[in-house]
Design an enzyme around this catalytic site. Structure first.
Site, PDB file in Angstrom:
ATOM      1  N   GLY A 451       0.743  -1.708   0.074  1.00 19.78           N
ATOM      2  CA  GLY A 451       0.216  -0.338   0.001  1.00 19.78           C
ATOM      3  C   GLY A 451       1.271   1.473  -0.162  1.00 19.78           C
ATOM      4  O   GLY A 451       1.831   0.949   0.443  1.00 19.78           O
ATOM      5  N   GLY A 453       0.127   5.669   0.335  1.00 17.56           N
ATOM      6  CA  GLY A 453      -0.148   6.653   0.013  1.00 17.56           C
ATOM      7  C   GLY A 453       0.107   7.975   0.266  1.00 17.56           C
ATOM      8  O   GLY A 453       1.967   8.355   0.895  1.00 17.56           O
ATOM      9  N   GLY A 454      -0.432   9.177   0.835  1.00 21.87           N
ATOM     10  CA  GLY A 454       0.010  10.861   0.805  1.00 21.87           C
ATOM     11  C   GLY A 454       1.811  10.461   2.429  1.00 21.87           C
ATOM     12  O   GLY A 454       2.049  11.386   2.342  1.00 21.87           O
ATOM     13  N   GLY A 456       3.258   8.416   3.244  1.00 20.21           N
ATOM     14  CA  GLY A 456       4.174   6.849   3.161  1.00 20.21           C
ATOM     15  C   GLY A 456       3.754   5.296   2.810  1.00 20.21           C
ATOM     16  O   GLY A 456       2.632   5.762   2.118  1.00 20.21           O
ATOM     17  N   VAL A 458       3.612   1.385   2.966  1.00 18.39           N
ATOM     18  CA  VAL A 458       3.026   0.158   3.652  1.00 18.39           C
ATOM     19  C   VAL A 458       3.900  -1.704   3.087  1.00 18.39           C
ATOM     20  O   VAL A 458       3.642  -1.393   1.994  1.00 18.39           O
ATOM     21  CB  VAL A 458       2.425   0.021   3.714  1.00 18.39           C
ATOM     22  CG1 VAL A 458       1.329  -1.585   4.885  1.00 18.39           C
ATOM     23  CG2 VAL A 458       1.124   0.857   5.256  1.00 18.39           C
ATOM     24  N   LYS A 472       4.671   0.229   8.332  1.00 16.99           N
ATOM     25  CA  LYS A 472       4.560   1.687   7.706  1.00 16.99           C
ATOM     26  C   LYS A 472       5.691   2.399   7.654  1.00 16.99           C
ATOM     27  O   LYS A 472       6.158   2.685   9.349  1.00 16.99           O
ATOM     28  CB  LYS A 472       3.547   2.082   8.404  1.00 16.99           C
ATOM     29  CG  LYS A 472       2.923   3.708   7.846  1.00 16.99           C
ATOM     30  CD  LYS A 472       1.821   3.911   8.232  1.00 16.99           C
ATOM     31  CE  LYS A 472       1.087   5.102   7.795  1.00 16.99           C
ATOM     32  NZ  LYS A 472      -0.509   5.690   7.927  1.00 16.99           N
ATOM     33  N   ASP A 567      -9.475  10.440  10.775  1.00 15.79           N
ATOM     34  CA  ASP A 567      -8.998  10.094   8.654  1.00 15.79           C
ATOM     35  C   ASP A 567      -9.726   8.360   8.594  1.00 15.79           C
ATOM     36  O   ASP A 567      -9.542   7.872   8.003  1.00 15.79           O
ATOM     37  CB  ASP A 567      -7.775   9.740   8.183  1.00 15.79           C
ATOM     38  CG  ASP A 567      -7.693   9.950   6.988  1.00 15.79           C
ATOM     39  OD1 ASP A 567      -8.284   9.772   6.084  1.00 15.79           O
ATOM     40  OD2 ASP A 567      -7.156   8.819   5.883  1.00 15.79           O
TER      41      ASP A 567
END
Length: 768
Positions: A451, A453-454, A456, A458, A472, A567
């Site tokens: 994964g 994302g903005g 970091g 994973v 992460k 979030d």
């Protein structure tokens, strides 16, 4: 140094030169035996080709007109030069002006248009905006992510940049520029006041820019009539306060700014390209092939070998550098007149009747045998001194690295964590070392990524004890968050709830701490409800919603101190083997302590789930989580996404669309067809009413998460009444036989994730 050193060097050079001559002779025989069709000269430009347009050089493989550019099966390297009109060099058939190009770096600089959004005094409203887009979707161009930045200029202006790559994954990011007052604007500062910037990912070749219409309004028209959004070369941009209060940004730059592109040859790797000699672009004898930095299938570049310079795409294009005479280089030998140039290199030799070290010493007349013995002794001593110094340097570097790790550990509160772990019996929390996590992920190999994302990336990993974990690796943290990290990890380590992903530990001896969670194998709720049919039964949807609500209620009401998630979304609700909900990512990259009187400096979260009151007041409260959870309930009811950028403005947000149909008593129009066939309309209306209460614009009118969890528990029991219940075997059958999915375990960017700051989302507030 021995007296025959220079002679020995010359001997080795002559031997190497003779071997090179034999090798070149053999290569010439081999080339002469090839058929003419396989000759690399077929790719060479004609002698009459234009090599300069205005004041810009045009190096091959670029060219103007047929036979002047490298043919790779597309129009990548074709340029046009209108010498009779504006005298500008442009990129193939597009009206895109070229500034310069580099063969050595594999880069091209072009002009990109500025996207303005201005207040119209006649209509007393902001002008309508198009979705400006810029398409470079030709095989071998990519937008350089290291040298370009997405930039927004203006007051209260929120803009997005979205990828248009022909892939299933869509990237979207943006930033918001605020104007607390004219006195806060500062030349050269683009940190969120009047101007903001954010990075873009690598590999993009097309993008679209748009403004969020709910932010920039006529209220600021007299102070800042226009906002601007543009992708620009970072080194070419310097913010001025007049860009906010006047039209100077458009006027000074004539409506366009530089952007850096990367290019490559074809779509093969070096190894694959060398198999086709007639199409292989590295034709110079002294050139080397380098694979594109964007990975396999993204082409390759050619470089001149060490000691050579020029154009590797031309026959004999790489020429020897005369290090002894070239004024661009400092004289390489310590003794004047001792440098001897060779093909691709050089060496330093003392003149006749002298001896010594012409590289970094002196050349002197020949000495007696005693003198040579002294010289040998001095040289031996120097060697011992160098070896000793090298060893000391290595030891010093190791100690320096250990000190850096120790400083990071202390800075992130590691000593506090260590003392608490030692004093509290039964505290299940591990402090991992950097080496342990590198071993668990094969040095963070891209193949272990599950994964992005903005905040970091994973990775899936396996600890030395054989435990499957999700690691992460965060991107950035500010100084205050670094100092508070250890204390907050101690709080999170004590959270023990069956519907919250377990935090095993963290690594503190790196610049930005890494978090280690339990690995959840069955993917996200987002993938389960938006993936391929058949969709899951509504009874299972209510069960998952109830479990997620229980987890958030625990964070709000029973954690000490209480925790705000910040979030909440379907891609942050993971599913275990038996489809038990696990709320994740409540640790984010770092955590920011806050209370109801404290403002956050930058609004952050995920578009479609953000609390409107939070965006307006910059206050993050537990009712912000309630609003986001209301959107999750809508996704379960409708199987529609929280944000759909392809829809009209009034239908882009699922929450707005839902409140509209509820006001018009048209709930059935938005419900998922499968849900209407499974449950009574009365039950669905009760779930919809609960979602409506969560979406109240005024936070005080929203229920608490405890109340939401209790209501969902009641509705879940009601949905399992004998005439509407489905047993577990039927549910598993609908899910494909009940075998757990092995898809993405922690999916950070399934929905467009807009990060206006590289900090985390979670907040810890003081106990009431």
């Amino acid at each position: 140094m021995p007296p025959n050193y220079a002679a020995a060097v010359r001997g080795r050079r002559e031997s190497a030169r003779n071997m090179m001559i034999l090798a070149l002779f053999a290569a010439a025989l081999a080339l002469s035996a090839r058929p003419p069709a396989a000759s690399a000269t077929a790719m060479q430009p004609a002698a009459t080709c234009l090599r300069r347009c205005g004041n810009i050089d045009i190096p091959y493989p670029f060219g103007v007109g047929a036979g002047c550019h490298l043919e790779t099966g597309d129009w990548t390297f074709v340029l046009s030069c209108n010498r009779t009109a504006d005298g500008l060099l442009r990129l193939y058939n597009y009206q895109i002006e070229v500034l310069d190009m580099s063969v050595r770096l594999g880069q091209l600089r072009i002009y990109s248009g500025i996207n303005p959004w201005c207040y119209n005094a006649t209509t007393r409203a902001m002008n309508s905006q198009n979705n400006w887009w810029y398409n470079m979707s030709i095989t071998n161009f990519r937008i350089n992510d290291a040298q370009n930045r997405f930039t927004v200029i203006g007051c209260n202006s929120l803009a997005y940049i979205r990828s248009l790559n022909d892939t299933t994954d869509t990237y979207m990011t943006g930033c918001m520029s605020m104007c607390p007052g004219v006195d806060r604007l500062e030349d050269g500062s683009c940190a969120g006041v009047g101007c903001c910037q954010t990075a873009i990912p690598g590999g993009l070749n097309a993008y679209r820019v748009s403004f969020e219409q709910n932010f920039n309004t006529s209220a600021i028209a007299n102070f800042s009539p226009c906002s601007y959004a543009v992708l620009v070369e970072a080194a070419a941009f310097d913010f001025r306060t007049t860009y906010v209060t006047t039209d100077a940004f458009m006027a000074d730059n004539a409506g366009q700014v530089p952007v850096v592109l990367d290019w490559a040859i074809g779509n093969q790797t070096c190894e694959e390209a060398k198999g086709n000699a007639s199409a292989y672009a590295c034709v110079s004898a002294d050139s080397e092939c380098v694979d594109s930095k964007y990975g396999k299938g993204r082409g390759y570049l050619c470089n001149c070998s060490a000691g050579y310079e020029g154009n590797p795409y031309l026959l004999n294009g790489c020429q020897d550098i005369n290090e002894c005479e070239d004024s661009r280089f400092s004289y390489p030998c310590s003794v004047p007149g001792s440098c001897v140039n060779t093909i691709g290199s050089f060496y330093c030799a003392c003149p006749d009747k002298t001896t010594g070290n012409a590289y970094n010493g002196t050349c002197e007349g020949k000495k007696t045998q005693i003198g040579w013995q002294i010289a040998i002794g001095v040289t031996s001593g120097a060697v011992v001194l160098i070896v000793t110094a090298t060893c000391l340097y290595i030891i010093h570097e190791r100690r320096r690295l250990e000190k850096i790790k120790s400083d990071y550990f202390k800075q992130h509160g590691g000593l506090l964590l260590f003392e608490e772990m030692r004093s509290r019996q039964g505290l299940s929390f591990t402090l991992f070392t950097q080496e342990e996590l590198e071993a668990a992920t094969n040095k963070f190999d891209e193949r272990h990524v599950i994964g992005k994302g903005g905040n970091g990336t994973v990775y899936r990993g396996t600890t030395k004890d054989g435990e499957a974990v999700a690691i992460k690796r965060c991107r950035l943290a500010n100084e205050r968050q670094k100092k508070e990290f250890g204390k907050e990890m101690l709080i999170l380590s004590q959270i023990n709830h069956r519907n919250i992903v377990k935090l095993y530990g963290c690594c503190l001896e790196v610049e930005v701490p890494m978090l280690v969670y339990k690995y959840i194998p069955n993917g996200t709720l987002y993938r389960l409800i938006h993936g391929a049919a058949p969709r899951i039964p509504f009874t299972l949807r209510l069960k998952i919603a109830h479990q997620a609500a229980e987890a958030l209620a625990y964070l709000h009401s029973w954690a000490s101190p209480p925790i705000i998630h910040g979030d909440v979304k379907t891609s942050n609700i993971l599913l275990d083997d038996d489809y038990t909900a696990k709320v994740s990512d409540f640790g984010a990259s770092t955590m920011a302590p806050t209370d109801q009187a404290q403002l956050v400096t930058l609004v952050q979260g995920t578009c479609g789930y953000l609390d409107p009151e939070y965006m307006r007041t910059c206050k993050l409260t537990d009712k912000s989580d309630v609003y986001s959870f209301g959107v999750v309930l809508l996704e379960l009811l409708t199987c529609r996404k929280a944000l759909n950028l392809e829809e009209l403005e009034e239908e882009k947000y699922l929450s707005s669309q839902f409140l509209l149909v509820m006001a018009e008593d048209r709930l059935e129009d938005i419900l998922d067809e499968q849900v209407k066939g499974e449950q009574s309309l009365e039950l669905l209306e009760q779930v919809a009413e609960l979602a409506k209460q969560c979406l109240e614009m005024i936070s005080e009118k929203r229920p608490t998460m405890r109340e939401v969890a209790e209501e969902l528990a009641r509705l879940s029991r009601l949905s399992q009444h004998p005439w509407g219940r489905q047993n577990s075997e039927e549910i598993l059958a609908l899910l494909g036989g009940g075998s757990p999915s092995t898809a993405s375990e922690i999916e950070l960017n399934t929905t467009p994730n807009v990060s206006f700051s590289d900090t985390g989302y979670i907040g810890i507030r003081s106990p009431r």
